[in-house]
Design an enzyme around this catalytic site. Structure first.
Site, PDB file in Angstrom:
ATOM      1  N   ASN A  31     -60.624 -48.156 -75.304  1.00 40.06           N
ATOM      2  CA  ASN A  31     -59.474 -47.286 -74.900  1.00 40.06           C
ATOM      3  C   ASN A  31     -58.270 -48.106 -74.679  1.00 40.06           C
ATOM      4  O   ASN A  31     -58.307 -48.859 -73.722  1.00 40.06           O
ATOM      5  CB  ASN A  31     -60.188 -46.532 -73.576  1.00 40.06           C
ATOM      6  N   TRP A  32     -57.354 -47.653 -75.501  1.00 37.07           N
ATOM      7  CA  TRP A  32     -56.163 -48.820 -75.422  1.00 37.07           C
ATOM      8  C   TRP A  32     -55.127 -48.166 -74.285  1.00 37.07           C
ATOM      9  O   TRP A  32     -54.267 -48.863 -74.183  1.00 37.07           O
ATOM     10  CB  TRP A  32     -55.582 -48.962 -76.842  1.00 37.07           C
ATOM     11  N   LYS A  33     -55.297 -47.148 -73.738  1.00 43.11           N
ATOM     12  CA  LYS A  33     -54.570 -46.560 -72.888  1.00 43.11           C
ATOM     13  C   LYS A  33     -53.125 -46.532 -73.163  1.00 43.11           C
ATOM     14  O   LYS A  33     -52.893 -46.335 -74.364  1.00 43.11           O
ATOM     15  CB  LYS A  33     -54.590 -47.249 -71.399  1.00 43.11           C
ATOM     16  N   HIS A 116     -61.088 -39.049 -67.921  1.00 42.84           N
ATOM     17  CA  HIS A 116     -61.131 -40.330 -67.670  1.00 42.84           C
ATOM     18  C   HIS A 116     -60.599 -40.479 -66.258  1.00 42.84           C
ATOM     19  O   HIS A 116     -59.841 -39.826 -65.847  1.00 42.84           O
ATOM     20  CB  HIS A 116     -60.248 -41.243 -68.729  1.00 42.84           C
ATOM     21  N   GLU A 118     -58.261 -42.269 -65.081  1.00 41.31           N
ATOM     22  CA  GLU A 118     -56.789 -42.315 -64.987  1.00 41.31           C
ATOM     23  C   GLU A 118     -56.301 -40.895 -64.792  1.00 41.31           C
ATOM     24  O   GLU A 118     -55.119 -40.544 -64.173  1.00 41.31           O
ATOM     25  CB  GLU A 118     -56.198 -43.377 -65.844  1.00 41.31           C
ATOM     26  N   GLU A 188     -68.090 -44.718 -65.679  1.00 41.43           N
ATOM     27  CA  GLU A 188     -67.196 -45.629 -65.322  1.00 41.43           C
ATOM     28  C   GLU A 188     -66.855 -45.740 -63.632  1.00 41.43           C
ATOM     29  O   GLU A 188     -66.025 -45.012 -63.255  1.00 41.43           O
ATOM     30  CB  GLU A 188     -65.893 -45.312 -65.994  1.00 41.43           C
ATOM     31  N   GLY A 194     -60.270 -51.660 -64.891  1.00 40.82           N
ATOM     32  CA  GLY A 194     -59.084 -52.299 -65.044  1.00 40.82           C
ATOM     33  C   GLY A 194     -58.928 -53.489 -63.849  1.00 40.82           C
ATOM     34  O   GLY A 194     -57.775 -54.096 -63.565  1.00 40.82           O
ATOM     35  N   SER A 234     -64.464 -53.075 -66.859  1.00 38.99           N
ATOM     36  CA  SER A 234     -64.059 -54.405 -66.921  1.00 38.99           C
ATOM     37  C   SER A 234     -65.164 -55.075 -67.891  1.00 38.99           C
ATOM     38  O   SER A 234     -65.836 -56.018 -67.534  1.00 38.99           O
ATOM     39  CB  SER A 234     -63.992 -55.170 -65.592  1.00 38.99           C
ATOM     40  N   GLY A 255     -61.566 -51.129 -71.794  1.00 41.32           N
ATOM     41  CA  GLY A 255     -60.198 -50.982 -71.981  1.00 41.32           C
ATOM     42  C   GLY A 255     -59.597 -52.432 -72.184  1.00 41.32           C
ATOM     43  O   GLY A 255     -59.572 -52.493 -73.559  1.00 41.32           O
ATOM     44  N   GLY A 256     -59.184 -52.912 -71.256  1.00 39.94           N
ATOM     45  CA  GLY A 256     -58.300 -54.154 -71.532  1.00 39.94           C
ATOM     46  C   GLY A 256     -58.821 -55.063 -72.594  1.00 39.94           C
ATOM     47  O   GLY A 256     -58.070 -55.550 -73.511  1.00 39.94           O
TER      48      GLY A 256
HETATM   49  C1  PEP Z   1     -61.394 -48.053 -69.444  1.00 41.77           C
HETATM   50  O1  PEP Z   1     -60.052 -47.792 -69.639  1.00 41.77           O
HETATM   51  O2  PEP Z   1     -61.837 -46.909 -69.378  1.00 41.77           O
HETATM   52  C2  PEP Z   1     -61.867 -49.243 -68.797  1.00 41.77           C
HETATM   53  C3  PEP Z   1     -63.045 -49.475 -68.438  1.00 41.77           C
HETATM   54  O3  PEP Z   1     -60.912 -50.327 -68.548  1.00 41.77           O
HETATM   55  P1  PEP Z   1     -61.235 -51.646 -68.515  1.00 41.77           P
HETATM   56  O4  PEP Z   1     -62.167 -52.017 -69.320  1.00 41.77           O
HETATM   57  O5  PEP Z   1     -60.020 -52.306 -68.466  1.00 41.77           O
HETATM   58  O6  PEP Z   1     -61.704 -51.829 -67.187  1.00 41.77           O
END
Ligand code: PEP
Length: 273
Positions: A31-33, A116, A118, A188, A194, A234, A255-256
């Site tokens: 997930n590139w947000k 999600h 966010e 999650e 993040g 993470s 994500g990141g």
């Molecule tokens: C996400 O965006 O769903 C996520 C899990 O981000 P990260 O891996 O950066 O915590």
């Protein structure tokens, strides 16, 4: 009727049923947000594709809306799936700034995230809207990835299971058993997204097992058993393999760490075969 207007089951290799045993194909999603322009998306894909040619899990990239069309064209004919980060509940109309399922399918999407953390916590989306988005995804021909998870305050207050129960009830109760096997659930924990703080393997397994138990109780084994449960929060190259090996975890939502082609390819390589 166009394909985009009715949900069809041939959209992915999610479930292999052999001799009555359900095998859930691992899914590793990035997930590139709100990161990467269309040009940066192309610059990611050029080195990434050769790195994952032999990879066994289902791989899913979830760029921002403006990059979907470019990514869809590049990924066409490959085994990498494309997904979107959100959709609107209506198929079309006067909803400035919104994007429909049909538009996403036309860009090459097979999946869409709903709920999600966010969207829930930054944009204030309630469970009722998340459910409508999940139904709009199916109506438009997409597989929804329903994201659930507790905040740190809820975990500390011992409310993790009740939060998951509320989010799963709202998201899935009463959904047709024809559609249920094609739902993906992403557990999650909000406090791990993040933040660099990953759930321990015990925390991730406990939550995933609890979700699997909820599925068996509430939707029944035949509809619930094929549903894949991902862990997100993470995930990085150095912790992915142990999380992906957990018995009730069928993949990861990253994500990141999915923004770097080499790092994301290493995470994909950590999935069990
Ligand atoms: C996400 O965006 O769903 C996520 C899990 O981000 P990260 O891996 O950066 O915590």
């Amino acid at each position: 009727m166009q394909e985009s207007q009715s949900y069809t089951r041939e959209r992915g290799p999610a479930i292999l049923a052999a001799k009555g045993v359900t095998v859930r194909v691992p899914l590793v999603a990035g997930n590139w947000k709100m990161n990467k322009t269309p040009s940066e998306t192309e610059a990611f894909l050029t080195p990434f594709l050769p790195l994952v040619l032999q990879a066994k899990p289902e791989i899913l990239l979830i760029p921002a809306f403006p990059s979907l069309d470019r990514a869809g064209r590049i990924l066409r004919g490959t085994r990498i799936r494309l997904g979107a980060q959100d959709l609107h509940v209506e198929p079309r109309g006067a909803f400035t700034g919104a994007v429909s399922a049909e538009m996403l399918v036309d860009c090459g999407c097979h999946y869409v995230l709903v709920g999600h953390s966010e969207r829930r916590h930054v944009f204030g989306e309630p469970d009722e809207l998340v459910r409508r988005k999940l139904e709009a995804a199916f109506a438009g021909g997409l597989r929804p990835i329903l994201c659930v998870g507790e905040t740190i305050a809820e975990r500390r207050a011992g409310k993790t299971e009740s939060v998951l129960r509320i989010q799963l009830d709202a998201g899935l109760s009463g959904l047709s058993t024809r559609l249920l096997p094609d739902v993906v659930i992403a557990y999650e924990p909000v406090w791990a997204i993040g933040t660099g703080e990953t759930a321990t393997t015990e925390q991730a397994q406990d939550a995933a097992a609890w979700i699997r138990g909820w599925l068996h109780r509430e939707v029944g084994s035949s509809a619930g058993e094929p549903i894949r449960i991902l862990y997100g929060g993470s995930v990085k190259p150095d912790n992915a393999a142990e999380l992906l090996a957990l018995p009730d975890v069928d993949g990861a939502l990253v994500g990141g760490a999915s923004l770097d082609p080499k790092g994301f390819a290493q995470i994909v390589a950590g999935a069990p075969t």
